[in-house]
Design a protein around this motif. Structure first.
Motif, PDB file in Angstrom:
ATOM      1  N   ALA A   1       8.334  19.875 -24.119  1.00 31.55           N
ATOM      2  CA  ALA A   1       7.416  20.963 -24.607  1.00 31.55           C
ATOM      3  C   ALA A   1       6.209  20.235 -24.863  1.00 31.55           C
ATOM      4  O   ALA A   1       5.283  20.145 -24.023  1.00 31.55           O
ATOM      5  CB  ALA A   1       7.746  21.915 -26.128  1.00 31.55           C
ATOM      6  N   ILE A   2       6.100  18.499 -25.304  1.00 30.35           N
ATOM      7  CA  ILE A   2       4.932  17.735 -25.564  1.00 30.35           C
ATOM      8  C   ILE A   2       4.685  17.535 -24.323  1.00 30.35           C
ATOM      9  O   ILE A   2       3.116  17.542 -24.364  1.00 30.35           O
ATOM     10  CB  ILE A   2       5.808  16.764 -26.455  1.00 30.35           C
ATOM     11  CG1 ILE A   2       4.702  15.837 -27.282  1.00 30.35           C
ATOM     12  CG2 ILE A   2       6.633  15.711 -26.059  1.00 30.35           C
ATOM     13  CD1 ILE A   2       4.038  16.658 -28.524  1.00 30.35           C
ATOM     14  N   VAL A   3       6.000  17.345 -23.285  1.00 27.53           N
ATOM     15  CA  VAL A   3       5.359  16.566 -21.603  1.00 27.53           C
ATOM     16  C   VAL A   3       4.092  17.416 -21.280  1.00 27.53           C
ATOM     17  O   VAL A   3       3.186  17.188 -20.790  1.00 27.53           O
ATOM     18  CB  VAL A   3       6.076  16.129 -21.619  1.00 27.53           C
ATOM     19  CG1 VAL A   3       5.838  15.879 -20.167  1.00 27.53           C
ATOM     20  CG2 VAL A   3       7.055  14.510 -21.450  1.00 27.53           C
ATOM     21  N   THR A   4       4.486  18.751 -21.673  1.00 27.89           N
ATOM     22  CA  THR A   4       3.906  19.758 -20.824  1.00 27.89           C
ATOM     23  C   THR A   4       2.899  20.061 -21.512  1.00 27.89           C
ATOM     24  O   THR A   4       1.665  19.886 -20.691  1.00 27.89           O
ATOM     25  CB  THR A   4       4.626  21.013 -20.916  1.00 27.89           C
ATOM     26  OG1 THR A   4       5.652  21.439 -20.617  1.00 27.89           O
ATOM     27  CG2 THR A   4       3.665  22.419 -20.146  1.00 27.89           C
TER      28      THR A   4
ATOM     29  N   ILE B   1       2.193  29.176 -21.283  1.00 27.01           N
ATOM     30  CA  ILE B   1       3.984  28.119 -20.922  1.00 27.01           C
ATOM     31  C   ILE B   1       3.952  28.262 -22.943  1.00 27.01           C
ATOM     32  O   ILE B   1       5.036  27.497 -23.716  1.00 27.01           O
ATOM     33  CB  ILE B   1       3.479  26.691 -21.185  1.00 27.01           C
ATOM     34  CG1 ILE B   1       3.439  27.409 -19.224  1.00 27.01           C
ATOM     35  CG2 ILE B   1       4.125  26.022 -20.975  1.00 27.01           C
ATOM     36  CD1 ILE B   1       3.162  25.440 -18.815  1.00 27.01           C
ATOM     37  N   GLY B   2       2.450  27.721 -23.529  1.00 31.34           N
ATOM     38  CA  GLY B   2       2.632  27.666 -25.100  1.00 31.34           C
ATOM     39  C   GLY B   2       3.779  28.743 -26.086  1.00 31.34           C
ATOM     40  O   GLY B   2       5.011  29.126 -27.159  1.00 31.34           O
ATOM     41  N   PHE B   3       3.281  30.446 -25.601  1.00 32.26           N
ATOM     42  CA  PHE B   3       3.898  31.196 -26.251  1.00 32.26           C
ATOM     43  C   PHE B   3       5.411  31.178 -25.824  1.00 32.26           C
ATOM     44  O   PHE B   3       6.549  31.263 -26.812  1.00 32.26           O
ATOM     45  CB  PHE B   3       3.730  32.486 -25.219  1.00 32.26           C
ATOM     46  CG  PHE B   3       3.793  33.897 -25.413  1.00 32.26           C
ATOM     47  CD1 PHE B   3       3.515  34.446 -27.069  1.00 32.26           C
ATOM     48  CD2 PHE B   3       5.090  34.540 -25.002  1.00 32.26           C
ATOM     49  CE1 PHE B   3       3.961  35.593 -27.180  1.00 32.26           C
ATOM     50  CE2 PHE B   3       5.703  35.508 -25.353  1.00 32.26           C
ATOM     51  CZ  PHE B   3       4.877  36.696 -26.126  1.00 32.26           C
ATOM     52  N   MET B   4       5.857  30.870 -24.147  1.00 30.63           N
ATOM     53  CA  MET B   4       6.891  30.979 -24.036  1.00 30.63           C
ATOM     54  C   MET B   4       8.101  29.169 -24.748  1.00 30.63           C
ATOM     55  O   MET B   4       9.207  29.608 -25.774  1.00 30.63           O
ATOM     56  CB  MET B   4       7.568  30.443 -22.953  1.00 30.63           C
ATOM     57  CG  MET B   4       6.584  31.986 -21.520  1.00 30.63           C
ATOM     58  SD  MET B   4       7.298  31.911 -20.546  1.00 30.63           S
ATOM     59  CE  MET B   4       8.042  33.058 -19.797  1.00 30.63           C
ATOM     60  N   ILE B   5       6.884  28.377 -25.219  1.00 31.07           N
ATOM     61  CA  ILE B   5       7.559  27.608 -25.906  1.00 31.07           C
ATOM     62  C   ILE B   5       7.767  28.030 -27.498  1.00 31.07           C
ATOM     63  O   ILE B   5       8.441  27.736 -28.181  1.00 31.07           O
ATOM     64  CB  ILE B   5       6.183  26.397 -25.609  1.00 31.07           C
ATOM     65  CG1 ILE B   5       6.664  25.645 -24.770  1.00 31.07           C
ATOM     66  CG2 ILE B   5       6.820  25.356 -26.965  1.00 31.07           C
ATOM     67  CD1 ILE B   5       5.846  24.322 -24.355  1.00 31.07           C
TER      68      ILE B   5
ATOM     69  N   LEU C   1       9.458  18.284 -15.300  1.00 24.89           N
ATOM     70  CA  LEU C   1      10.045  19.397 -16.492  1.00 24.89           C
ATOM     71  C   LEU C   1      10.608  20.492 -16.025  1.00 24.89           C
ATOM     72  O   LEU C   1      10.886  21.247 -16.864  1.00 24.89           O
ATOM     73  CB  LEU C   1       7.938  19.855 -16.763  1.00 24.89           C
ATOM     74  CG  LEU C   1       7.420  18.531 -17.341  1.00 24.89           C
ATOM     75  CD1 LEU C   1       6.035  19.347 -17.871  1.00 24.89           C
ATOM     76  CD2 LEU C   1       7.899  17.894 -18.609  1.00 24.89           C
ATOM     77  N   GLY C   2       9.819  21.345 -15.148  1.00 30.02           N
ATOM     78  CA  GLY C   2      10.837  22.332 -15.111  1.00 30.02           C
ATOM     79  C   GLY C   2      12.360  22.225 -14.844  1.00 30.02           C
ATOM     80  O   GLY C   2      12.977  23.900 -14.708  1.00 30.02           O
TER      81      GLY C   2
END
Length: 525
Positions: A32-35, A122-126, A182-183
């Motif tokens: 998450a943080i790397v994304t 991406i934020g929503f899924m995290i 990351l994926g």
């Protein structure tokens, strides 16, 4: 009644499953943080203004994480299945996010909206991950241990992710392969769930098929990532890209048109061989011609070696210390055939000592004195760069000059950002320098400026102007600079210095130059 051995076995099993879940949290926290950092860096590179882009991207992702966390309350059953689907979604989005943004940037001017949209998704899924894991883990741990341990592993993962991004992923994998990795990390999380919890999944076979499909997609992404990103980048530049590298500090791109080369750092033009002498000769030779002793020279910036090339034309230069933050840039200037041809191998000269360090820290910690200090640093686009144009910085420069030493700094454009140009001049004067501003027209960069300074007690400003305009530059080989050019460069038209009274100097605390620079007419640049 169960035996103690059975109870111990069940307890051990529950602890093991709980640890697996928390390992998943650790991995997702790291991803998450790397994304977040990757998307913020991508936005900075494609859109410019790193502080603004980092603020927008991180804020949007945190907000979207909040929305995802709130939405997770709607899930009442099959929580592990939903977690697996979330990881599948994150794996797909992370893997192809950078490729898609680079590709789409070639066809639309609304790249920012695309990046912000991807960041929100991406934020929503995290945001779904932690609530789902916490609720799943409540079957294995009591509430007080569950919440604290889940958050603990998430924060530890974030620490590792931040360190990996700064020291490993961005310098070595860049924006090309970091998202793909990351994926793959999200797929690793899914593999743990499929291995340890198949009995708790409603559709394990379907998930295994989806896992296999995404694994194949990730492998293919590694193969096609670079050409796709290069396609998008090529549309960003007019000419053919012949070299590109994402370093820990910046994106370096070199393009070629016919026999000429352009260097871009983070998308901004650094020089063109078509007219670079119109920048580097005015930067170096007025200062070097003014001072009588030229034994020890300090060059802050100029990692491409072009300013060093001009400095080394003076045979009485015994020591040139070049300080540039990025070792990749100075290595390129030392070893790359294109750069060696342009800078004439200046950084391989035995008189040159290269120091890869922040210029502010170097000048703050150095105990050496110099006959001349030449500041060839990027424009003050950020707070960190603003420090290199501050009152405190120029006072440190003054302390490192020999009694009859002098300094010069590139001072951005007096045409596109006149307030920032005047701010540099005034700040140097507040630091105790008599100053002489001058400018030149550089076709590939526009109108550009410099400010030269000597100690006020050594020479008044009017005398400085007289001495500089008397220089002939006859003993130095130049392609552009002569006395007539020097006389022309110290003259400005009406309307610039009339506003100098309202300009404030730049300090470490107020960063006035950052405000002036951002008010410039850079949309015309």
């Amino acid at each position: 009644m169960p035996t103690p051995a059975i109870d111990n076995h069940e307890t051990s099993r529950l602890r093991r499953l709980s640890f697996v879940l928390k390992s998943c949290v650790f991995a997702t926290g790291c991803a998450a943080i790397v994304t977040e950092y990757t998307l913020a860096t991508l936005a900075s590179y494609l859109l410019g203004d790193s502080i603004l882009q980092w603020s927008i991207v991180i804020s949007l992702m945190l907000f979207s994480m909040g929305l995802g966390s709130r939405y997770s309350r709607k899930f009442e059953s099959q929580l592990l299945d939903r977690f697996v689907l979330t990881e599948f979604g994150l794996s797909f989005l992370c893997t192809f996010s950078a490729m898609f943004c680079f590709w789409i940037s070639a066809y639309t001017i609304h790249t920012g909206l695309v990046i912000y949209g991807v960041a929100c998704m991406i934020g929503f899924m995290i945001g779904l991950e932690i609530p789902l894991i916490t609720r799943i883990n409540q079957a294995y741990e009591p509430l007080r241990e569950n919440i604290s341990s889940v958050m603990e592993f998430d924060y530890y993962g974030a620490l590792l992710g931040g360190a990996l991004f700064a020291f490993v992923l961005l310098p070595f994998l860049g924006l090309t392969y970091t998202p793909v990795l990351l994926g793959g990390l999200n797929l690793l999380v899914v593999s743990l769930v499929l291995w340890y919890f198949p009995d708790r999944l409603a559709r394990p076979r379907i998930f295994k098929a989806q896992f296999a499909g995404l694994l194949v997609a990730s492998v293919l992404a590694f193969a096609v990532a670079k050409p796709i990103i290069l396609h998008g980048e090529q549309h960003k530049y007019k000419d053919k890209i012949v070299y590109e590298e994402q370093t820990r500090y910046q994106k370096i791109v070199v393009t070629q048109w016919k026999d000429d080369y352009w260097l871009f750092i983070n998308g901004s033009t650094q020089f063109s061989t078509y007219d670079e002498e119109r920048y580097h000769e005015p930067l170096v030779h007025p200062l070097m011609g003014l001072i009588e002793e030229r034994k020890d020279i300090l060059l802050l910036g100029g990692g491409d070696g072009l300013a060093a090339r001009e400095i080394l034309k003076y045979p009485d230069v015994k020591n040139l210390t070049l300080v540039d933050l990025d070792p990749a840039m100075t290595q390129l200037a030392r070893k790359n055939d294109i750069f060696i041809g342009i800078n004439q191998g200046s950084l391989n000269d035995p008189r040159v000592r290269v120091v890869n360090q922040d210029a502010y820290q170097f000048i703050n910690n150095s105990g050496d004195l110099y006959d001349a200090i030449i500041v060839d640093l990027p424009d003050p686009k950020s707070v960190s760069l603003s420090l290199l144009y501050s009152l405190g910085f120029y006072k440190m420069v003054e302390k490192h000059l020999k009694p009859f030493g002098a300094m010069v700094t590139q001072s951005t454009s007096p045409l596109y950002s006149p307030e920032a140009f005047l701010c540099i001049k005034k700040t140097m004067e507040f630091a105790g320098f008599s100053t002489l501003p001058y400018q030149n027209s550089i076709p590939s960069m526009g109108q550009w400026g410099w400010v030269l300074g000597v100690r006020q007690k050594a020479m008044p400003a009017q005398r400085l102007k007289q001495d500089l305009t008397a220089l002939e530059f006859a003993d130095i080989e130049t392609r552009f600079l002569n006395r007539d050019a020097m006389i022309s460069m110290v003259h400005f038209g009406k309307g610039l210095f009339e506003k100098e009274d309202i300009i404030e100097p730049n300090t470490q605390f107020d960063h006035n130059i950052l405000k002036y620079y951002r008010q410039g007419s850079w949309d015309l640049y």
